[in-house]
Design a protein around this motif. Structure first.
Motif, PDB file in Angstrom:
ATOM      1  N   TYR A 367       0.830  -1.206   0.000  1.00  0.00           N
ATOM      2  CA  TYR A 367       0.000   0.000   0.000  1.00  0.00           C
ATOM      3  C   TYR A 367       0.866   1.259   0.000  1.00  0.00           C
ATOM      4  CZ  TYR A 367      -2.966   3.751   1.752  1.00  0.00           C
ATOM      5  OH  TYR A 367      -3.599   4.958   1.920  1.00  0.00           O
ATOM      6  N   HIS A 368       1.859   1.309   0.870  1.00  0.00           N
ATOM      7  CA  HIS A 368       2.678   2.518   0.984  1.00  0.00           C
ATOM      8  C   HIS A 368       3.604   2.683  -0.218  1.00  0.00           C
ATOM      9  CE1 HIS A 368       1.510   3.858   5.012  1.00  0.00           C
ATOM     10  NE2 HIS A 368       1.410   2.578   5.329  1.00  0.00           N
ATOM     11  N   ILE A 369       4.103   1.584  -0.761  1.00  0.00           N
ATOM     12  CA  ILE A 369       4.928   1.678  -1.957  1.00  0.00           C
ATOM     13  C   ILE A 369       4.088   2.131  -3.140  1.00  0.00           C
ATOM     14  CG2 ILE A 369       6.245   0.318  -3.628  1.00  0.00           C
ATOM     15  CD1 ILE A 369       7.310  -1.315  -1.290  1.00  0.00           C
ATOM     16  N   PHE A 370       2.876   1.622  -3.223  1.00  0.00           N
ATOM     17  CA  PHE A 370       1.972   2.047  -4.285  1.00  0.00           C
ATOM     18  C   PHE A 370       1.700   3.541  -4.199  1.00  0.00           C
ATOM     19  CE2 PHE A 370      -2.393   3.078  -5.530  1.00  0.00           C
ATOM     20  CZ  PHE A 370      -2.392   2.672  -6.852  1.00  0.00           C
ATOM     21  N   GLU A 371       1.459   4.053  -3.007  1.00  0.00           N
ATOM     22  CA  GLU A 371       1.166   5.468  -2.826  1.00  0.00           C
ATOM     23  C   GLU A 371       2.307   6.356  -3.332  1.00  0.00           C
ATOM     24  OE1 GLU A 371      -1.629   7.284  -1.213  1.00  0.00           O
ATOM     25  OE2 GLU A 371      -2.427   5.446  -2.089  1.00  0.00           O
ATOM     26  N   SER A 372       3.542   5.906  -3.167  1.00  0.00           N
ATOM     27  CA  SER A 372       4.691   6.745  -3.495  1.00  0.00           C
ATOM     28  C   SER A 372       5.293   6.461  -4.866  1.00  0.00           C
ATOM     29  CB  SER A 372       5.783   6.563  -2.421  1.00  0.00           C
ATOM     30  OG  SER A 372       5.299   6.925  -1.142  1.00  0.00           O
ATOM     31  N   PHE A 373       5.136   5.220  -5.364  1.00  0.00           N
ATOM     32  CA  PHE A 373       5.890   4.837  -6.555  1.00  0.00           C
ATOM     33  C   PHE A 373       5.043   4.198  -7.658  1.00  0.00           C
ATOM     34  CE2 PHE A 373       8.964   4.792  -3.058  1.00  0.00           C
ATOM     35  CZ  PHE A 373       9.993   5.561  -3.598  1.00  0.00           C
ATOM     36  N   GLN A 374       3.739   4.354  -7.597  1.00  0.00           N
ATOM     37  CA  GLN A 374       2.880   3.658  -8.554  1.00  0.00           C
ATOM     38  C   GLN A 374       3.130   4.053 -10.008  1.00  0.00           C
ATOM     39  OE1 GLN A 374      -1.241   4.870  -8.995  1.00  0.00           O
ATOM     40  NE2 GLN A 374      -0.994   6.361  -7.339  1.00  0.00           N
ATOM     41  N   LYS A 375       3.637   5.242 -10.255  1.00  0.00           N
ATOM     42  CA  LYS A 375       3.866   5.705 -11.624  1.00  0.00           C
ATOM     43  C   LYS A 375       5.322   5.533 -12.067  1.00  0.00           C
ATOM     44  CE  LYS A 375       0.064   9.057 -11.652  1.00  0.00           C
ATOM     45  NZ  LYS A 375      -0.748   8.336 -12.631  1.00  0.00           N
ATOM     46  N   SER A 376       6.065   4.741 -11.334  1.00  0.00           N
ATOM     47  CA  SER A 376       7.470   4.520 -11.672  1.00  0.00           C
ATOM     48  C   SER A 376       7.671   3.160 -12.321  1.00  0.00           C
ATOM     49  CB  SER A 376       8.337   4.608 -10.406  1.00  0.00           C
ATOM     50  OG  SER A 376       8.105   3.474  -9.577  1.00  0.00           O
ATOM     51  N   TYR A 377       8.803   3.007 -13.030  1.00  0.00           N
ATOM     52  CA  TYR A 377       9.145   1.708 -13.598  1.00  0.00           C
ATOM     53  C   TYR A 377       9.454   0.707 -12.493  1.00  0.00           C
ATOM     54  CZ  TYR A 377      11.478  -1.987 -16.146  1.00  0.00           C
ATOM     55  OH  TYR A 377      11.826  -3.219 -16.642  1.00  0.00           O
ATOM     56  N   TRP A 378       9.959   1.185 -11.387  1.00  0.00           N
ATOM     57  CA  TRP A 378      10.268   0.277 -10.273  1.00  0.00           C
ATOM     58  C   TRP A 378       9.026  -0.451  -9.789  1.00  0.00           C
ATOM     59  CZ3 TRP A 378      13.068   4.831  -7.432  1.00  0.00           C
ATOM     60  CH2 TRP A 378      14.266   5.115  -8.103  1.00  0.00           C
ATOM     61  N   TYR A 379       7.936   0.275  -9.669  1.00  0.00           N
ATOM     62  CA  TYR A 379       6.704  -0.366  -9.201  1.00  0.00           C
ATOM     63  C   TYR A 379       6.258  -1.418 -10.209  1.00  0.00           C
ATOM     64  CZ  TYR A 379       1.980  -1.096  -7.536  1.00  0.00           C
ATOM     65  OH  TYR A 379       0.818  -1.686  -7.065  1.00  0.00           O
ATOM     66  N   TYR A 380       6.327  -1.098 -11.481  1.00  0.00           N
ATOM     67  CA  TYR A 380       5.965  -2.086 -12.510  1.00  0.00           C
ATOM     68  C   TYR A 380       6.878  -3.307 -12.418  1.00  0.00           C
ATOM     69  CZ  TYR A 380       5.680  -4.378 -17.049  1.00  0.00           C
ATOM     70  OH  TYR A 380       5.550  -5.322 -18.034  1.00  0.00           O
ATOM     71  N   PHE A 381       8.161  -3.099 -12.293  1.00  0.00           N
ATOM     72  CA  PHE A 381       9.142  -4.185 -12.301  1.00  0.00           C
ATOM     73  C   PHE A 381       8.915  -5.160 -11.143  1.00  0.00           C
ATOM     74  CE2 PHE A 381      13.173  -6.244 -11.491  1.00  0.00           C
ATOM     75  CZ  PHE A 381      13.655  -6.542 -12.755  1.00  0.00           C
ATOM     76  N   PHE A 382       8.640  -4.627  -9.967  1.00  0.00           N
ATOM     77  CA  PHE A 382       8.546  -5.478  -8.780  1.00  0.00           C
ATOM     78  C   PHE A 382       7.132  -5.967  -8.461  1.00  0.00           C
ATOM     79  CE2 PHE A 382      12.502  -3.083  -7.671  1.00  0.00           C
ATOM     80  CZ  PHE A 382      13.342  -4.176  -7.598  1.00  0.00           C
ATOM     81  N   TYR A 383       6.098  -5.194  -8.845  1.00  0.00           N
ATOM     82  CA  TYR A 383       4.779  -5.473  -8.309  1.00  0.00           C
ATOM     83  C   TYR A 383       3.690  -5.745  -9.347  1.00  0.00           C
ATOM     84  CZ  TYR A 383       6.751  -4.001  -3.877  1.00  0.00           C
ATOM     85  OH  TYR A 383       7.521  -3.917  -2.751  1.00  0.00           O
ATOM     86  N   LYS A 384       3.935  -5.472 -10.608  1.00  0.00           N
ATOM     87  CA  LYS A 384       2.891  -5.722 -11.601  1.00  0.00           C
ATOM     88  C   LYS A 384       3.061  -7.096 -12.221  1.00  0.00           C
ATOM     89  CE  LYS A 384       0.186  -3.173 -12.552  1.00  0.00           C
ATOM     90  NZ  LYS A 384      -1.148  -2.955 -11.945  1.00  0.00           N
ATOM     91  N   ASP A 385       1.917  -7.753 -12.475  1.00  0.00           N
ATOM     92  CA  ASP A 385       1.951  -9.089 -13.074  1.00  0.00           C
ATOM     93  C   ASP A 385       2.430  -9.031 -14.520  1.00  0.00           C
ATOM     94  OD1 ASP A 385       0.959 -10.115 -10.727  1.00  0.00           O
ATOM     95  OD2 ASP A 385      -1.139  -9.934 -11.382  1.00  0.00           O
TER      96      ASP A 385
END
Length: 385
Positions: A367-385
């Motif tokens: 939840y907290h990572i999503f709030e801060s980094f949802q529009k970054s490539y890092w969030y896609y790399f680690f958390y998106k299917d």
């Protein structure tokens, strides 16, 4: 006499006006606003591109036709005043049917579910009308206030609201489909900014919407800065109309933008190689290719090809997602092939690691990572299917 079925007495005109206004407002918002792009795509496919749907003309024509259906139903069925709103049900059912003309992956309009749904809804409506008529003697023995605040007026308004909600449930309210059709119609109309804007706050997407967004972002020159600020679905293959095709937008508009149309479906890597070998590639190919590597999480291929398109130095700015990918790459490998430093992104990377270690549960951390980094490539790399 008050026990007669729907006569023109006090309260009757009010009920008619309230129901008509409710239906007109709903129909206008539904046809002109929410479903205009769905109908545009459906008509394009059904007519094989011969005719084009105009939402203004379509709305102006459709609403009087639907009102005529209601008038005919009210005249034939003779609704009691307390349930006069039920005369709008067939019109609302037609409205739901029109909005559910979705085009499938084979570019065909499928209405198979309506072959049983439409008659079933009419049978249920007929049962409700019959019950209303059976209750008429009991209802007419009760005293009623007339005017806008009368019991009969409010009962009819409630029925209209329930039927409109049912039309919404039966119609097409798939958010991703509506986003993709709107984006595609915007691109057909050369409104690239609108295609980029649509659904920009949504967390849902599909491969077609990803393809359309990639094309729109590339046309604005911001593909490598904003692609992962949206939900991305599929693989690098999904960025091009190889497997998933546009429904209305001409494929050649995308192929021409990149340089040439492939002679057959092929891996995007080979397609880009052929374009560059034959000197047909446009400048857009660079970001399409590099972003494709990022979509596939292929950092090695990305790092290998990046210098072919960009000068990689600390002093020259790179697109946002490339900078993020390089910082990620430097923290993923022991001996990086490219030296690159970005102090601001390093601080953000450290903040991401801090969030990972600060929260104990996966859900809280996510939840907290999503709030801060949802529009970054890092969030896609680690958390998106």
């Amino acid at each position: 006499m008050d026990n007669q079925i729907f006569s023109n007495k006090d309260g009757t005109i009010t009920i008619k006006v309230v129901c008509a206004i409710s239906f007109l407002l709903f129909s206008f918002l539904w046809l002109y606003g929410l479903q205009a792009d769905t109908l545009t795509i459906a008509q394009h496919v059904l007519s094989q591109g011969v005719t084009h749907y105009n939402k203004t003309v379509g709305t102006i024509i459709s609403i009087p036709v639907l009102m005529s259906v209601q008038f005919l139903v009210a005249h034939l069925v003779k609704m009691p005043r307390r349930t006069y709103a039920l005369s709008y049900f067939p019109s609302l059912l037609i409205l739901a049917f029109l909005s559910d003309l979705k085009v499938d992956e084979n570019h065909e309009v499928s209405v198979s579910s309506w072959l049983w749904l439409f008659p079933l809804m009419l049978v249920l409506w007929g049962a409700c009308v019959w019950l209303a008529r059976q209750a008429l003697p009991f209802a007419n023995n009760q005293r009623q206030y007339v005017g806008v605040m009368s019991t009969r007026t409010w009962l009819n308004l409630i029925q209209m609201i329930v039927m409109m909600l049912l039309a919404v449930l039966l119609g097409n309210t798939n958010a991703v489909y509506l986003y993709s059709t709107h984006a595609e119609v915007a691109l057909v109309n050369n409104d690239v900014d609108e295609a980029i804007r649509v659904g920009d706050e949504s967390l849902e997407s599909n491969e077609r919407l990803t393809m359309l967004r990639a094309y729109a972002l590339s046309r604005k020159g911001v593909l490598a800065d904003r692609l992962f600020s949206y939900p991305v679905k599929g693989t690098s293959q999904s960025l091009l109309p190889m497997e998933v095709k546009p429904l209305m937008l001409a494929e050649d508009s995308i192929w021409k933008f990149l340089g040439a149309r492939p002679h057959a479906e092929m891996p995007v890597e080979r397609f880009f190689d052929l374009l560059e070998k034959d000197s047909l590639a446009t400048p857009a190919v660079a970001d399409y290719r590099l972003c494709g590597y990022l979509v596939d999480r292929n950092l090695d291929a990305f790092v290998k090809m990046l210098p072919a398109y960009y000068e990689v130095t600390d002093s020259l700015p790179l697109p946002q997602h490339y900078r993020e990918a390089l910082v990620l790459y430097h923290h993923q490998v022991k001996s990086p092939k490219i030296e690159y430093r970005d102090s601001l992104l390093e601080e953000q990377w450290n903040a991401l690691q801090q969030l990972k270690s600060e929260y104990k549960t996966d859900s809280e951390r996510h939840y907290h990572i999503f709030e801060s980094f949802q529009k970054s490539y890092w969030y896609y790399f680690f958390y998106k299917d």
